[in-house]
Scaffold this motif. Structure first.
Motif, mmCIF file in Angstrom:
data_model
loop_
_atom_site.group_PDB
_atom_site.id
_atom_site.type_symbol
_atom_site.label_atom_id
_atom_site.label_comp_id
_atom_site.label_asym_id
_atom_site.label_seq_id
_atom_site.Cartn_x
_atom_site.Cartn_y
_atom_site.Cartn_z
ATOM 1 N N GLY A 87 0.805 -1.207 0.000
ATOM 2 C CA GLY A 87 0.000 0.000 0.000
ATOM 3 C C GLY A 87 0.844 1.266 0.000
ATOM 4 N N LYS A 88 1.963 1.242 0.699
ATOM 5 C CA LYS A 88 2.850 2.406 0.693
ATOM 6 C C LYS A 88 3.341 2.704 -0.708
ATOM 7 C CE LYS A 88 4.685 2.247 5.411
ATOM 8 N NZ LYS A 88 5.912 2.119 6.237
ATOM 9 N N THR A 89 3.772 1.656 -1.413
ATOM 10 C CA THR A 89 4.278 1.853 -2.769
ATOM 11 C C THR A 89 3.168 2.314 -3.705
ATOM 12 O OG1 THR A 89 5.858 0.068 -2.362
ATOM 13 C CG2 THR A 89 5.555 0.770 -4.629
ATOM 14 N N THR A 90 2.006 1.678 -3.610
ATOM 15 C CA THR A 90 0.899 2.047 -4.489
ATOM 16 C C THR A 90 0.461 3.488 -4.256
ATOM 17 O OG1 THR A 90 0.130 -0.249 -4.566
ATOM 18 C CG2 THR A 90 -1.455 1.460 -5.126
ATOM 19 N N LEU A 91 0.345 3.896 -2.994
ATOM 20 C CA LEU A 91 -0.052 5.275 -2.696
ATOM 21 C C LEU A 91 1.026 6.265 -3.114
ATOM 22 C CD1 LEU A 91 -1.746 4.830 0.784
ATOM 23 C CD2 LEU A 91 -2.863 5.479 -1.345
ATOM 24 N N ALA A 92 2.297 5.899 -2.919
ATOM 25 C CA ALA A 92 3.385 6.791 -3.336
ATOM 26 C C ALA A 92 3.369 7.008 -4.843
ATOM 27 C CB ALA A 92 4.733 6.220 -2.890
ATOM 28 N N VAL A 93 3.156 5.919 -5.589
ATOM 29 C CA VAL A 93 3.067 6.048 -7.046
ATOM 30 C C VAL A 93 1.865 6.900 -7.430
ATOM 31 C CG1 VAL A 93 2.643 4.776 -9.180
ATOM 32 C CG2 VAL A 93 4.302 3.916 -7.545
ATOM 33 N N GLY A 94 0.708 6.642 -6.808
ATOM 34 C CA GLY A 94 -0.491 7.394 -7.146
ATOM 35 C C GLY A 94 -0.364 8.878 -6.867
ATOM 36 N N LEU A 95 0.142 9.240 -5.691
ATOM 37 C CA LEU A 95 0.256 10.653 -5.326
ATOM 38 C C LEU A 95 1.299 11.373 -6.174
ATOM 39 C CD1 LEU A 95 0.024 10.361 -1.434
ATOM 40 C CD2 LEU A 95 -1.695 11.296 -2.970
ATOM 41 N N THR A 96 2.449 10.724 -6.410
ATOM 42 C CA THR A 96 3.510 11.377 -7.183
ATOM 43 C C THR A 96 3.108 11.533 -8.643
ATOM 44 O OG1 THR A 96 5.119 10.317 -5.712
ATOM 45 C CG2 THR A 96 5.960 11.325 -7.716
ATOM 46 N N ALA A 97 2.546 10.470 -9.226
ATOM 47 C CA ALA A 97 2.115 10.549 -10.623
ATOM 48 C C ALA A 97 0.994 11.571 -10.790
ATOM 49 C CB ALA A 97 1.661 9.170 -11.102
ATOM 50 N N THR A 223 -8.033 14.541 -7.384
ATOM 51 C CA THR A 223 -8.581 13.380 -6.680
ATOM 52 C C THR A 223 -8.838 12.225 -7.639
ATOM 53 O OG1 THR A 223 -10.823 14.280 -6.913
ATOM 54 C CG2 THR A 223 -9.630 14.806 -4.903
ATOM 55 N N LEU A 224 -9.386 12.537 -8.808
ATOM 56 C CA LEU A 224 -9.631 11.477 -9.786
ATOM 57 C C LEU A 224 -8.322 10.966 -10.389
ATOM 58 C CD1 LEU A 224 -12.737 13.011 -11.605
ATOM 59 C CD2 LEU A 224 -12.687 11.379 -9.721
ATOM 60 N N GLY A 225 -7.296 11.825 -10.446
ATOM 61 C CA GLY A 225 -6.008 11.397 -10.981
ATOM 62 C C GLY A 225 -5.327 10.361 -10.103
ATOM 63 N N ILE A 226 -5.559 10.430 -8.789
ATOM 64 C CA ILE A 226 -4.986 9.415 -7.896
ATOM 65 C C ILE A 226 -5.543 8.040 -8.240
ATOM 66 C CG2 ILE A 226 -4.825 8.651 -5.503
ATOM 67 C CD1 ILE A 226 -4.896 11.556 -4.649
ATOM 68 N N ALA A 227 -6.868 7.961 -8.416
ATOM 69 C CA ALA A 227 -7.481 6.679 -8.764
ATOM 70 C C ALA A 227 -6.959 6.160 -10.092
ATOM 71 C CB ALA A 227 -9.007 6.835 -8.807
ATOM 72 N N ALA A 229 -4.050 6.799 -11.515
ATOM 73 C CA ALA A 229 -2.653 6.380 -11.383
ATOM 74 C C ALA A 229 -2.544 5.049 -10.657
ATOM 75 C CB ALA A 229 -1.862 7.460 -10.637
ATOM 76 N N VAL A 230 -3.359 4.843 -9.619
ATOM 77 C CA VAL A 230 -3.323 3.587 -8.880
ATOM 78 C C VAL A 230 -3.742 2.419 -9.770
ATOM 79 C CG1 VAL A 230 -4.469 2.315 -7.022
ATOM 80 C CG2 VAL A 230 -3.608 4.613 -6.600
ATOM 81 N N ILE A 231 -4.799 2.612 -10.561
ATOM 82 C CA ILE A 231 -5.265 1.547 -11.452
ATOM 83 C C ILE A 231 -4.211 1.241 -12.517
ATOM 84 C CG2 ILE A 231 -6.981 0.982 -13.208
ATOM 85 C CD1 ILE A 231 -9.020 2.498 -11.553
ATOM 86 N N THR A 232 -3.588 2.276 -13.069
ATOM 87 C CA THR A 232 -2.578 2.056 -14.111
ATOM 88 C C THR A 232 -1.365 1.323 -13.559
ATOM 89 O OG1 THR A 232 -3.308 4.108 -15.183
ATOM 90 C CG2 THR A 232 -1.198 3.188 -15.875
ATOM 91 N N GLU A 233 -0.897 1.733 -12.374
ATOM 92 C CA GLU A 233 0.241 1.040 -11.771
ATOM 93 C C GLU A 233 -0.096 -0.408 -11.461
ATOM 94 O OE1 GLU A 233 2.424 -0.931 -8.855
ATOM 95 O OE2 GLU A 233 0.480 -0.016 -8.312
#
Length: 300
Positions: A87-97, A223-227, A229-233
């Motif tokens: 979860g840390k990695t997924t959230l880090a990727v989502g927030l940064t992207a 907010t929608l960009g986080i979702a 990015a998480v799905i793409t990763e």
């Protein structure tokens, strides 16, 4: 009217935003779910100190127990610890992207909407990116730049930079078009025309007058960009093109658990639930922010 009432400061508009936001039950529920997921990911390792990379062959493929609440994988690694680490990695990727995507999209949209000579070039560039097939483009970028970045920055940081950059470069276009439309409307308003009439530089007009006025669509897009990015990763990790096998993400846990779905369906169930909870909560929060930040809806 008393002197106290006259001296009372005006009500902050963010209180009006909060009043509207808290009437959206889906947004409140999404906020609760998101805070729960963040608490599990950030505070969980302090309470559950097992190493997510520790291999114990004797404990492999175990079900839920007091020692391993979510069971273990084929190498005996604790699934709860791996889900929290992933979860840390997924959230880090989502927030940064998301941050990089919003920066690119907002910059392109503001420049395109404010400067007429740049509008044609930037919008044709945006249309070009929108016309590209995103998944094949992502796969091509990963295959081309994976090895050079891994050799330069190491396997974990190199792949992190690659995935974040690839997601950001393929997801900024919608933000740019929305911001451009807002800027085209705002730049003709009286306060912008007044700033121009007194010789205010264009850079100052963009940063001090136009940017605060387009923060609402930018926040919703974030907010929608986080979702997204998480799905793409997760999709890249599920295809085996993400992080290394010993560096867990929720998408990687899904990919690792697929061969064992018949014997241990919970290996796929738990990371899938975490991904679904995160994406749905962020989408609900985005809907609530969209309504709360729109002055035409606020107060209804």
């Amino acid at each position: 009217m008393t002197d106290t009432a006259i001296a009372r400061p005006p009500r902050n508009q963010w209180w009006d935003v909060w009043d509207q936001f808290k009437t959206h039950k889906g947004a409140l529920f999404g906020s609760f779910v998101l805070l729960t997921v963040l608490g599990l990911v950030i505070l969980g390792p302090w309470l559950w100190s097992l190493d997510p990379k520790f291999i114990n062959i004797r404990a492999r493929d175990q079900g839920m127990s007091w020692a391993h609440p979510l069971g273990t994988d084929q190498l005996g690694r604790d699934m709860l610890a791996r889900i929290m680490a992933g979860g840390k990695t997924t959230l880090a990727v989502g927030l940064t992207a998301m941050s990089l995507s919003i920066l690119i999209g907002a910059t392109v949209g503001m420049l395109s909407g404010f400067f007429r000579r740049l509008d044609g070039i930037l919008m044709r560039l945006t249309d070009l990116f929108l016309a590209l097939p995103l998944l094949p483009l992502l796969l091509l970028m990963v295959l081309l730049f994976r090895e050079p970045l891994v050799l330069t920055f190491g396997p974990e940081l190199g792949i992190f930079l690659l995935i974040v950059t690839a997601i950001a470069l393929t997801s900024w276009m919608n933000t740019a078009r929305v911001v451009r439309g807002e800027v085209l409307t705002i730049k003709e308003r009286e306060f912008v025309l007044a700033a121009r009439s007194i010789g205010t530089p264009s850079r100052r007009i963009l940063l001090r007058h136009i940017l605060p006025s387009v923060l609402s669509p930018i926040m919703v897009a974030a907010t929608l960009g986080i979702a997204n990015a998480v799905i793409t990763e997760s999709a890249l990790s599920f295809l085996g093109l993400g992080f290394p096998p010993d560096f867990p993400t929720w998408g990687r846990l899904l990919q690792d658990g697929m061969p064992y779905i018949n014997l241990s369906p919970e290996r796929v169930l738990w990371p899938a639930l975490m991904l679904s909870a995160l994406v749905l909560s962020v989408n609900y929060i985005g809907d609530g922010l969209r309504d709360a930040l729109d002055p035409r809806i606020r107060g209804r």
